[in-house]
Scaffold this active site. Structure first.
Site, PDB file in Angstrom:
ATOM      1  N   ASP A 218       0.851  -1.184   0.000  1.00  0.00           N
ATOM      2  CA  ASP A 218       0.000   0.000   0.000  1.00  0.00           C
ATOM      3  C   ASP A 218       0.897   1.247   0.000  1.00  0.00           C
ATOM      4  O   ASP A 218       1.889   1.309   0.734  1.00  0.00           O
ATOM      5  CB  ASP A 218      -0.876  -0.038   1.266  1.00  0.00           C
ATOM      6  CG  ASP A 218      -1.961   1.003   1.232  1.00  0.00           C
ATOM      7  OD1 ASP A 218      -3.044   0.706   0.727  1.00  0.00           O
ATOM      8  OD2 ASP A 218      -1.699   2.124   1.721  1.00  0.00           O
ATOM      9  N   ASN A 226      -2.376  12.928  -2.895  1.00  0.00           N
ATOM     10  CA  ASN A 226      -3.373  13.330  -3.903  1.00  0.00           C
ATOM     11  C   ASN A 226      -3.903  14.731  -3.620  1.00  0.00           C
ATOM     12  O   ASN A 226      -4.059  15.540  -4.526  1.00  0.00           O
ATOM     13  CB  ASN A 226      -4.557  12.355  -3.849  1.00  0.00           C
ATOM     14  CG  ASN A 226      -4.572  11.428  -5.045  1.00  0.00           C
ATOM     15  OD1 ASN A 226      -3.919  11.691  -6.041  1.00  0.00           O
ATOM     16  ND2 ASN A 226      -5.310  10.345  -4.935  1.00  0.00           N
ATOM     17  N   HIS A 231      -4.974  14.832  -8.546  1.00  0.00           N
ATOM     18  CA  HIS A 231      -5.221  13.424  -8.880  1.00  0.00           C
ATOM     19  C   HIS A 231      -4.425  12.940 -10.074  1.00  0.00           C
ATOM     20  O   HIS A 231      -4.049  11.778 -10.137  1.00  0.00           O
ATOM     21  CB  HIS A 231      -6.707  13.203  -9.141  1.00  0.00           C
ATOM     22  CG  HIS A 231      -7.536  13.696  -8.002  1.00  0.00           C
ATOM     23  ND1 HIS A 231      -7.211  13.432  -6.691  1.00  0.00           N
ATOM     24  CD2 HIS A 231      -8.647  14.456  -7.981  1.00  0.00           C
ATOM     25  CE1 HIS A 231      -8.092  13.999  -5.916  1.00  0.00           C
ATOM     26  NE2 HIS A 231      -8.974  14.633  -6.663  1.00  0.00           N
ATOM     27  N   ASP A 235      -2.291   9.697 -10.021  1.00  0.00           N
ATOM     28  CA  ASP A 235      -2.409   8.564 -10.958  1.00  0.00           C
ATOM     29  C   ASP A 235      -1.041   8.176 -11.520  1.00  0.00           C
ATOM     30  O   ASP A 235      -0.749   6.997 -11.725  1.00  0.00           O
ATOM     31  CB  ASP A 235      -3.362   8.913 -12.114  1.00  0.00           C
ATOM     32  CG  ASP A 235      -4.827   8.836 -11.681  1.00  0.00           C
ATOM     33  OD1 ASP A 235      -5.077   8.398 -10.540  1.00  0.00           O
ATOM     34  OD2 ASP A 235      -5.701   9.218 -12.469  1.00  0.00           O
ATOM     35  N   GLU A 261      -5.056   2.387  -3.955  1.00  0.00           N
ATOM     36  CA  GLU A 261      -3.584   2.529  -3.942  1.00  0.00           C
ATOM     37  C   GLU A 261      -2.946   1.266  -3.369  1.00  0.00           C
ATOM     38  O   GLU A 261      -1.852   1.297  -2.841  1.00  0.00           O
ATOM     39  CB  GLU A 261      -3.174   3.775  -3.145  1.00  0.00           C
ATOM     40  CG  GLU A 261      -3.399   3.709  -1.651  1.00  0.00           C
ATOM     41  CD  GLU A 261      -4.706   4.363  -1.225  1.00  0.00           C
ATOM     42  OE1 GLU A 261      -5.653   4.417  -2.043  1.00  0.00           O
ATOM     43  OE2 GLU A 261      -4.779   4.791  -0.062  1.00  0.00           O
TER      44      GLU A 261
END
Ligand code: C2E
Length: 351
Positions: A218, A226, A231, A235, A261
């Protein structure tokens, strides 16, 4: 999209439904992409659906609805219909092709039966006939032979076309299957593919008495990342982490994007001790790179990973194995992040 929602979109209230979806999207700062619109129409049309419950939960937790989230929800809730309609289209085209081959074969068989009949008639009438009649029978036979030859040529060229078309359909089906099993953002296996691979690996390990390890990874503080950088950059970080994890995912291993994530690696035939060494390589490699924000060239700093690892116990199924790997992941988080924990003490000693 479910049949109910599809029906609602073709009813008098359709525009109202679409407007409600768009208004809700705007309120929650969701980009009106085609995929998001599909999800949100579904959401406003059926809030009590599993998709509705998941979106409600996200909204309550104030989680941003990123492209990555949209793709994950779509992979989880929308692809079955999409996949099945694509498969149906492909199946329809395939059966049309097969129909045409069948018709061609039937017609060739009928011609060849007629040819046989003509030959039989000819040989019957040959006995005791004069030369004029024999000449005319030979002509009839020659014409029949030419007809059969022509029909065979037509059949051959139809078969060649059909073979090429079936090849194209097979490729299309294979591509559709690959897409349905792949996470669109990162190119890793998606959740559905991961579930199938883990189920299969558990069954195989059980049947053969083999070893199997599972890791879940993770990205640390991803939500804060973020919020700070946006975002799009988030990404790209997911893609970067996926690219490192993916390098360790060659078959028979499976590297997957497990959730937003969260990633997972299945290690068939490998002990937790061996898997731990690879997880450490991944963790250190990810943390060693200072990422740049592509739009402004600002330093984003390094991203770190927390990981949890479990080696399968005899008789253990996918759910229990995931649970132990998850518990190890949370131990890593609680222990300060940027680390790997193993569920079993032996593997932990190996660290
Ligand atoms: P991408 O932008 O499509 O890049 C694909 C691959 O091209 C990268 O794989 C890397 O091998 C190469 N590449 C692209 N841009 C550069 C660059 O400016 N310098 C160098 N040396 N190589 C470059 P890689 O490294 O595995 O990254 C995979 C994906 O992770 C990238 O896809 C991008 O989406 C993301 N990423 C990686 N590093 C960064 C970064 O510093 N900032 C941001 N915003 N995204 C990154």
């Amino acid at each position: 999209m479910s049949a109910d929602v599809e029906t609602s979109l073709r009813a008098p209230q359709a525009y109202e439904l679409a407007r409600t979806a768009l208004a809700a999207m705007e309120t929650h700062k969701v980009w009106p992409t085609a995929l998001n619109f599909e999800l949100w129409v579904h959401y406003v049309a059926a809030k009590d659906s599993p998709l509705g419950a998941e979106i409600d939960q996200m909204l309550e937790a104030n989680e941003p609805f990123t492209d990555a989230v949209g793709e994950t929800l779509a992979a989880k809730f929308l692809p079955k219909q999409k996949l099945s309609s694509e498969i149906l289209d492909t199946g329809d085209a395939l059966s049309k092709e097969l129909d045409s081959v069948t018709r061609a074969i039937v017609s060739a068989r009928e011609s060849s039966e007629a040819y046989d009949q003509e030959l039989a008639n000819a040989s019957e009438s040959l006995a005791g006939e004069d030369t004029g009649k024999i000449k005319s029978m030979v002509e009839t036979l020659t014409q029949a032979t030419q007809r059969v030859r022509q029909e065979n040529q037509t059949l051959e060229s139809q078969l060649a076309d059909t073979t090429a078309e079936v090849g194209r359909l097979r490729e299309h089906l294979e591509q559709t299957r690959r897409e349905a099993m792949t996470d669109g953002l990162t190119g890793l296996a998606n959740r559905k593919s991961f579930d199938e691979a883990l189920e299969h690996a558990c069954q195989q390990a059980e049947a053969e008495g083999g070893t199997l390890s599972l890791a879940v990874l993770d990205i640390d503080h991803f939500k804060a990342f973020n919020d700070t950088w946006g975002h799009q950059t988030g990404d790209q970080v997911l893609r970067y982490v996926a690219s490192v994890i993916g390098r360790f995912g060659d078959a028979p291993r499976t590297a997957a994007r497990y959730g937003g994530e969260e990633f997972a690696l299945i290690f068939p035939g490998e002990t937790a001790r061996a898997a731990l060494a690879m997880l450490e390589d991944i963790r250190l490699e990810v943390a060693s790179r200072v990422l740049k924000r592509r739009s402004t060239n600002e330093d984003l700093g390094a991203v770190t990973l927390s990981a949890g690892l479990a080696e399968r116990h005899a008789g253990e199924g996918p759910a229990a194995l995931i649970e132990r790997a998850d518990a190890a992941l949370y131990a890593s988080k609680r222990g300060g992040r940027n680390r790997t924990s193993a569920a079993d003490p032996i593997a932990a000693e190996a660290a």
